[in-house]
Design a protein around this motif. Structure first.
Motif, PDB file in Angstrom:
ATOM      1  N   VAL A 209      -4.380   2.079  10.056  1.00  0.00           N
ATOM      2  CA  VAL A 209      -3.011   2.592  10.002  1.00  0.00           C
ATOM      3  C   VAL A 209      -2.106   1.774  10.914  1.00  0.00           C
ATOM      4  O   VAL A 209      -2.560   1.118  11.848  1.00  0.00           O
ATOM      5  CB  VAL A 209      -2.962   4.080  10.407  1.00  0.00           C
ATOM      6  CG1 VAL A 209      -3.865   4.914   9.500  1.00  0.00           C
ATOM      7  CG2 VAL A 209      -3.385   4.268  11.866  1.00  0.00           C
ATOM      8  N   GLY A 210      -0.807   1.830  10.605  1.00  0.00           N
ATOM      9  CA  GLY A 210       0.171   1.109  11.399  1.00  0.00           C
ATOM     10  C   GLY A 210       0.931   2.016  12.351  1.00  0.00           C
ATOM     11  O   GLY A 210       0.665   3.220  12.425  1.00  0.00           O
TER      12      GLY A 210
ATOM     13  N   PRO B  77       0.810  -1.230   0.000  1.00  0.00           N
ATOM     14  CA  PRO B  77       0.000   0.000   0.000  1.00  0.00           C
ATOM     15  C   PRO B  77       0.843   1.279   0.000  1.00  0.00           C
ATOM     16  O   PRO B  77       0.514   2.241  -0.699  1.00  0.00           O
ATOM     17  CB  PRO B  77      -0.838  -0.125   1.279  1.00  0.00           C
ATOM     18  CG  PRO B  77      -0.936  -1.598   1.516  1.00  0.00           C
ATOM     19  CD  PRO B  77       0.406  -2.136   1.098  1.00  0.00           C
ATOM     20  N   ALA B  78       1.949   1.283   0.758  1.00  0.00           N
ATOM     21  CA  ALA B  78       2.803   2.463   0.812  1.00  0.00           C
ATOM     22  C   ALA B  78       3.611   2.634  -0.468  1.00  0.00           C
ATOM     23  O   ALA B  78       3.818   3.747  -0.954  1.00  0.00           O
ATOM     24  CB  ALA B  78       3.737   2.381   2.017  1.00  0.00           C
ATOM     25  N   LEU B  79       4.061   1.520  -1.060  1.00  0.00           N
ATOM     26  CA  LEU B  79       4.950   1.572  -2.219  1.00  0.00           C
ATOM     27  C   LEU B  79       4.198   1.771  -3.530  1.00  0.00           C
ATOM     28  O   LEU B  79       4.641   2.525  -4.403  1.00  0.00           O
ATOM     29  CB  LEU B  79       5.763   0.275  -2.283  1.00  0.00           C
ATOM     30  CG  LEU B  79       6.844   0.171  -3.355  1.00  0.00           C
ATOM     31  CD1 LEU B  79       7.898   1.246  -3.171  1.00  0.00           C
ATOM     32  CD2 LEU B  79       7.487  -1.212  -3.319  1.00  0.00           C
ATOM     33  N   TYR B  80       3.052   1.095  -3.665  1.00  0.00           N
ATOM     34  CA  TYR B  80       2.319   1.104  -4.934  1.00  0.00           C
ATOM     35  C   TYR B  80       0.926   1.735  -4.840  1.00  0.00           C
ATOM     36  O   TYR B  80       0.183   1.691  -5.830  1.00  0.00           O
ATOM     37  CB  TYR B  80       2.129  -0.335  -5.441  1.00  0.00           C
ATOM     38  CG  TYR B  80       3.374  -1.137  -5.652  1.00  0.00           C
ATOM     39  CD1 TYR B  80       4.398  -0.689  -6.481  1.00  0.00           C
ATOM     40  CD2 TYR B  80       3.534  -2.376  -5.049  1.00  0.00           C
ATOM     41  CE1 TYR B  80       5.534  -1.450  -6.687  1.00  0.00           C
ATOM     42  CE2 TYR B  80       4.672  -3.151  -5.255  1.00  0.00           C
ATOM     43  CZ  TYR B  80       5.665  -2.671  -6.080  1.00  0.00           C
ATOM     44  OH  TYR B  80       6.791  -3.428  -6.300  1.00  0.00           O
ATOM     45  N   ASP B  81       0.557   2.248  -3.664  1.00  0.00           N
ATOM     46  CA  ASP B  81      -0.842   2.640  -3.432  1.00  0.00           C
ATOM     47  C   ASP B  81      -1.767   1.444  -3.680  1.00  0.00           C
ATOM     48  O   ASP B  81      -2.887   1.599  -4.182  1.00  0.00           O
ATOM     49  CB  ASP B  81      -1.253   3.811  -4.337  1.00  0.00           C
ATOM     50  CG  ASP B  81      -0.466   5.072  -4.038  1.00  0.00           C
ATOM     51  OD1 ASP B  81      -0.261   5.364  -2.852  1.00  0.00           O
ATOM     52  OD2 ASP B  81      -0.063   5.766  -4.998  1.00  0.00           O
TER      53      ASP B  81
ATOM     54  N   SER C 102      -5.376 -11.131   0.473  1.00  0.00           N
ATOM     55  CA  SER C 102      -4.631 -11.210  -0.794  1.00  0.00           C
ATOM     56  C   SER C 102      -3.180 -10.783  -0.616  1.00  0.00           C
ATOM     57  O   SER C 102      -2.608 -10.107  -1.474  1.00  0.00           O
ATOM     58  CB  SER C 102      -5.314 -10.343  -1.866  1.00  0.00           C
ATOM     59  OG  SER C 102      -6.685 -10.626  -1.958  1.00  0.00           O
ATOM     60  N   ALA C 103      -2.574 -11.181   0.486  1.00  0.00           N
ATOM     61  CA  ALA C 103      -1.227 -10.738   0.832  1.00  0.00           C
ATOM     62  C   ALA C 103      -0.192 -11.849   0.712  1.00  0.00           C
ATOM     63  O   ALA C 103       0.927 -11.720   1.209  1.00  0.00           O
ATOM     64  CB  ALA C 103      -1.212 -10.167   2.249  1.00  0.00           C
TER      65      ALA C 103
ATOM     66  N   SER D  30       3.111   7.525   5.328  1.00  0.00           N
ATOM     67  CA  SER D  30       2.662   6.543   4.342  1.00  0.00           C
ATOM     68  C   SER D  30       2.298   5.203   4.965  1.00  0.00           C
ATOM     69  O   SER D  30       1.873   4.290   4.244  1.00  0.00           O
ATOM     70  CB  SER D  30       3.741   6.336   3.280  1.00  0.00           C
ATOM     71  OG  SER D  30       4.960   5.954   3.877  1.00  0.00           O
ATOM     72  N   ASP D  31       2.434   5.081   6.284  1.00  0.00           N
ATOM     73  CA  ASP D  31       2.122   3.812   6.953  1.00  0.00           C
ATOM     74  C   ASP D  31       0.613   3.694   7.161  1.00  0.00           C
ATOM     75  O   ASP D  31       0.106   3.738   8.277  1.00  0.00           O
ATOM     76  CB  ASP D  31       2.863   3.715   8.278  1.00  0.00           C
ATOM     77  CG  ASP D  31       2.728   2.340   8.919  1.00  0.00           C
ATOM     78  OD1 ASP D  31       2.606   1.354   8.169  1.00  0.00           O
ATOM     79  OD2 ASP D  31       2.740   2.260  10.160  1.00  0.00           O
ATOM     80  N   VAL D  32      -0.090   3.566   6.039  1.00  0.00           N
ATOM     81  CA  VAL D  32      -1.550   3.483   6.018  1.00  0.00           C
ATOM     82  C   VAL D  32      -1.933   2.306   5.133  1.00  0.00           C
ATOM     83  O   VAL D  32      -1.515   2.225   3.979  1.00  0.00           O
ATOM     84  CB  VAL D  32      -2.174   4.777   5.464  1.00  0.00           C
ATOM     85  CG1 VAL D  32      -3.689   4.650   5.371  1.00  0.00           C
ATOM     86  CG2 VAL D  32      -1.779   5.978   6.314  1.00  0.00           C
TER      87      VAL D  32
END
Length: 385
Positions: free
Chosen positions: A330-331, A306-310, A359-360, A337-339
């Motif tokens: 959020v983390g 999520p942070a790297l590629y949205d 899906s991880a 960007s830690d969302v």
């Protein structure tokens, strides 16, 4: 909200965050891949970079797939997991001498070569060992896969492979090399491809290239179309397995293989993504001015997509069946960007609830880091809990 089936009671003895792999779903996916590939006479090599968890690799190797590797350590991991060296291909634009020697020492199936300097080094190192190295030429076909700009690989602007106007001279170089054997052509146009028309375009381009190779008198034994088949991140419960039937059907319908040629492909994400979930626990629910936040103990160190590629991942509160409310999930990392996602509809959430980030299974555990000196997440199979 329809949710996945998770053994929450068994989670209570495991430190969060962790990755949970549904072995039943993974096996069903592998069964479909094997059925479709055998029907279409295609050799499948699993892209190890998607997920190199030792236990997951062992299941995939036992299913009979080969391995597609992009580092020397991936080659070793594949061999240790039981993949036969004769089914291992080694790609990557920057192979080091050490990595090439690892592959040569283990007599892998072939190198997918991406530059003239690389071919020269492989030839030199193979000669020093008295071996002949099988190579495939990775071709950059200049095809837009209509995917995220950071995971497209088949355009002229990308760093990967040979441009098409180089191919005749590359063939001549290989022919003049004492310790190289030209085995085939390799392609890879991107990742998370959901518009299958991109594969039709690739097949047409390969057919055109085959005609050129015929005119040069160059015989090609293998065609490797790479991977990139996407999955459905929005609906992992309704669509848990990628559309392998259509994928293989397109390849066999549109590719005009020559007599005796063998077709290869290298799926990664589509093999493992849907079977894996990141399980995290809610640390706090924080009421903001215009938002409420579900602050979880997983962060971008555990799942960076999520942070790297949205990138989107469906999130489910697997502890609650109460009415839905809206949260930003959020983390704890000291980065804005830690969302994991904003404005997520979750069943009413409280401290201690378990969330499943779905899906991880691909590019999750494998891309985790120790940033902020956090522990790496562990991965567990459903069969071992």
């Amino acid at each position: 909200m329809i949710k996945g089936n998770f053994p929450i009671e068994k989670f209570k003895n495991i430190e969060t965050p962790f990755y949970y792999y549904d072995v039943e779903l993974l096996n069903k996916t592998l069964e479909l891949i094997n059925r479709c590939s055998k029907e279409n006479n295609i050799d499948v090599h699993y892209a190890v970079k998607a997920n190199a968890n030792k236990k997951v690799l062992s299941i995939i190797s036992k299913a009979g797939l080969g391995a597609d590797c992009v580092s020397g350590n991936e080659v070793l991991a594949a061999i240790n997991a039981g993949f036969p060296a004769s089914k291992i291909v080694f790609a990557g634009v920057g192979k080091t001498d050490k990595e090439i020697n690892i592959a040569l020492d283990n007599d892998i199936f072939c190198f997918n070569a991406e530059s003239v300097p690389e071919l020269e080094v492989i030839n030199e190192l193979a000669k020093a060992k008295g071996k002949i190295a099988n190579v495939e030429i990775r071709v950059n076909p200049n095809i837009d896969a209509h995917t995220h700009k950071k995971i497209t690989t088949g355009l002229n602007e990308n760093k990967f492979g040979f441009n098409m106007d180089e191919l005749q001279s590359v063939c001549q170089l290989i022919s003049n090399s004492t310790n190289l054997n030209l085995l085939g052509l390799h392609f890879h146009i991107g990742s998370q491809i959901t518009d299958l028309n991109a594969y039709e375009c690739l097949c047409v381009r390969i057919n055109e290239l085959q005609d050129q190779f015929d005119s040069w008198g160059v015989k090609i034994k293998n065609i490797n179309v790479g991977g990139g088949l996407g999955i459905n991140y929005e609906h992992p419960n309704h669509i848990p397995i990628a559309d392998f039937e259509s994928y293989f059907r397109i390849l066999t319908k549109y590719l005009k293989l020559r007599d005796g040629q063998k077709l290869h492909c290298e799926p990664g994400r589509s093999v493992v993504a849907q079977c894996g979930s990141l399980i995290t626990k809610v640390t706090y629910v924080k009421q903001g001015v215009n938002k409420q936040f579900a602050i979880v103990d997983a962060g971008m160190t555990d799942l960076i997509r999520p942070a790297l590629y949205d990138a989107y991942h469906r999130i489910e509160n697997i502890s609650s069946d109460l009415e839905e409310e809206t949260y930003d999930v959020v983390g704890p990392i000291c980065e804005s960007s830690d969302v994991f996602d904003k404005d997520v509809e979750l069943n009413k959430t409280k401290r201690g609830d378990y969330l499943a980030i779905r899906s991880a299974g691909a590019y999750g555990e494998i891309m985790a880091s120790n940033y902020n000196l956090r522990k790496l997440p562990q991965g567990y199979l459903s069969t071992e809990l």
